[in-house]
Design a protein around this motif. Sequence first.
Motif, PDB file in Angstrom:
ATOM      1  N   VAL A  44       0.840  -1.204   0.000  1.00  0.00           N
ATOM      2  CA  VAL A  44       0.000   0.000   0.000  1.00  0.00           C
ATOM      3  C   VAL A  44       0.873   1.251   0.000  1.00  0.00           C
ATOM      4  O   VAL A  44       0.608   2.204  -0.734  1.00  0.00           O
ATOM      5  N   ALA A  45       1.926   1.240   0.807  1.00  0.00           N
ATOM      6  CA  ALA A  45       2.839   2.387   0.856  1.00  0.00           C
ATOM      7  C   ALA A  45       3.504   2.615  -0.501  1.00  0.00           C
ATOM      8  O   ALA A  45       3.745   3.766  -0.909  1.00  0.00           O
ATOM      9  N   GLN A  46       3.795   1.535  -1.219  1.00  0.00           N
ATOM     10  CA  GLN A  46       4.437   1.656  -2.526  1.00  0.00           C
ATOM     11  C   GLN A  46       3.462   2.104  -3.602  1.00  0.00           C
ATOM     12  O   GLN A  46       3.874   2.626  -4.638  1.00  0.00           O
ATOM     13  N   LEU A  47       2.174   1.909  -3.366  1.00  0.00           N
ATOM     14  CA  LEU A  47       1.159   2.360  -4.321  1.00  0.00           C
ATOM     15  C   LEU A  47       0.819   3.833  -4.146  1.00  0.00           C
ATOM     16  O   LEU A  47       0.428   4.510  -5.108  1.00  0.00           O
ATOM     17  N   LYS A  48       0.959   4.342  -2.940  1.00  0.00           N
ATOM     18  CA  LYS A  48       0.505   5.699  -2.633  1.00  0.00           C
ATOM     19  C   LYS A  48       1.139   6.792  -3.502  1.00  0.00           C
ATOM     20  O   LYS A  48       0.459   7.774  -3.820  1.00  0.00           O
ATOM     21  N   PRO A  49       2.417   6.692  -3.898  1.00  0.00           N
ATOM     22  CA  PRO A  49       2.982   7.772  -4.724  1.00  0.00           C
ATOM     23  C   PRO A  49       2.259   8.011  -6.047  1.00  0.00           C
ATOM     24  O   PRO A  49       2.360   9.108  -6.594  1.00  0.00           O
ATOM     25  N   VAL A  50       1.541   7.030  -6.573  1.00  0.00           N
ATOM     26  CA  VAL A  50       0.830   7.243  -7.832  1.00  0.00           C
ATOM     27  C   VAL A  50      -0.636   7.608  -7.610  1.00  0.00           C
ATOM     28  O   VAL A  50      -1.386   7.768  -8.569  1.00  0.00           O
ATOM     29  N   LEU A  51      -1.035   7.740  -6.338  1.00  0.00           N
ATOM     30  CA  LEU A  51      -2.397   8.127  -6.025  1.00  0.00           C
ATOM     31  C   LEU A  51      -2.487   9.627  -5.791  1.00  0.00           C
ATOM     32  O   LEU A  51      -1.477  10.293  -5.533  1.00  0.00           O
ATOM     33  N   ALA A  52      -3.681  10.174  -5.877  1.00  0.00           N
ATOM     34  CA  ALA A  52      -3.895  11.585  -5.567  1.00  0.00           C
ATOM     35  C   ALA A  52      -3.915  11.771  -4.058  1.00  0.00           C
ATOM     36  O   ALA A  52      -4.155  10.829  -3.301  1.00  0.00           O
ATOM     37  N   THR A  53      -3.660  12.990  -3.621  1.00  0.00           N
ATOM     38  CA  THR A  53      -3.572  13.264  -2.190  1.00  0.00           C
ATOM     39  C   THR A  53      -4.892  13.017  -1.474  1.00  0.00           C
ATOM     40  O   THR A  53      -4.900  12.723  -0.279  1.00  0.00           O
ATOM     41  N   ASN A  54      -6.003  13.140  -2.190  1.00  0.00           N
ATOM     42  CA  ASN A  54      -7.296  12.928  -1.536  1.00  0.00           C
ATOM     43  C   ASN A  54      -7.898  11.552  -1.836  1.00  0.00           C
ATOM     44  O   ASN A  54      -9.062  11.305  -1.562  1.00  0.00           O
ATOM     45  N   ASP A  55      -7.094  10.656  -2.406  1.00  0.00           N
ATOM     46  CA  ASP A  55      -7.526   9.269  -2.534  1.00  0.00           C
ATOM     47  C   ASP A  55      -7.383   8.574  -1.185  1.00  0.00           C
ATOM     48  O   ASP A  55      -6.516   8.938  -0.383  1.00  0.00           O
ATOM     49  N   GLN A  56      -8.227   7.588  -0.944  1.00  0.00           N
ATOM     50  CA  GLN A  56      -8.152   6.801   0.289  1.00  0.00           C
ATOM     51  C   GLN A  56      -7.997   5.340  -0.076  1.00  0.00           C
ATOM     52  O   GLN A  56      -8.720   4.829  -0.931  1.00  0.00           O
ATOM     53  N   ILE A  57      -7.047   4.669   0.551  1.00  0.00           N
ATOM     54  CA  ILE A  57      -6.798   3.267   0.232  1.00  0.00           C
ATOM     55  C   ILE A  57      -6.842   2.439   1.510  1.00  0.00           C
ATOM     56  O   ILE A  57      -6.230   2.802   2.521  1.00  0.00           O
TER      57      ILE A  57
END
Length: 349
Positions: free
Chosen positions: A151-164
């Motif tokens: 999950v931490a490795q996926l977060k850089p390609v997500l938007a700041t207001n995305d929730q995972i």
Amino acid sequence: MFAIDANSIDKSLPVPVGTQLYGLLSYALSFGGIAHGTRLQSVRQLAAELGIAPMTVAQVYQRLRDAGLVEMKHGLGAFAVSDMKKRGSDNLPVSSLRADIEVLIGKAEKLGVSTLTLTSMINAQSLLRRPKAGLKIVFVAIFEGPGRDYVAQLKPVLATNDQIQLITLDSLRVTEELRRISTEADIVLTFLHREAEVQALIPEARVLGLRFIPSMRTRQALAGLDPRTRIAAVTYFEEYIAIMRPSVREFAPHVSDIRVTWLSAPDLGEVIAQCDAVIFASGADHVADLVQPGVPCFEYRHAPDPGALEGVLVPHLADLRRGKIAVNETAPEEGGAELDAAAGDTATA
């Protein structure tokens, strides 16, 4: 044609050869970067090379087809199905932008604007844009510990207001509330070879399987082993025992003595005691408790494939975001407020 090393199947193990073969092929198709359309050996050819019944190979190919990893063509055989092609990579938004990019570059050249300056202008402009709609994302992992890292490795390609949110496959199987959360999410992410299984649990959800590759840390640790090292390679799942030896050899070809076993094998302690280094698959962390101090012991960890993130996930999220923005712009204000409130209540990993 994709061929496997017959030595990877160990008939002396108490694990059925069909189980070993399925694990070997499913891993290779999910993590090995086999190009879309690559033909697998015919049932009869592979059965003859491995010295096993053609029916066993046929059953393995059927399981691979059911998992969405191969395509069976009548009279031709089995062919690899990659995640890129399976989702129509030729029609991805990135591909459709190529013509526009070419026009923009040509216009910049006519105006005397260098490619470097144009790139800087695009980057600066992109920083001024902020996604209007955050996405609710679920990641289904096999094990919670590695899952948090993924999950931490996926977060850089997500938007700041995305929730995972992280959910394990076992908990998804038994918890109705987690299946509801996953179904209501904008997208559910998981491993490529688990996509069909996850989709069957939440048939109404939008599920996307991603390709993972051995992590850089794992590659470096294997490459740094002494050639004389006696390695114990331990898997968590019996069905993946056949992939342990070739996976280790891929990054430690200089090491010849590799003994494979699995977490619940009756001779696990004996195998570990006879080796100079222990490599264990994710989930088999307890193996470390059996290793003597000073003996190298590390996990064979994977990481999201950067190519899959850029070529599959990012365009997919962009499509979802555009669709959500369109819905929000046409919905009544009250509906938008309710949606924002619901998103704010979603737990994050």
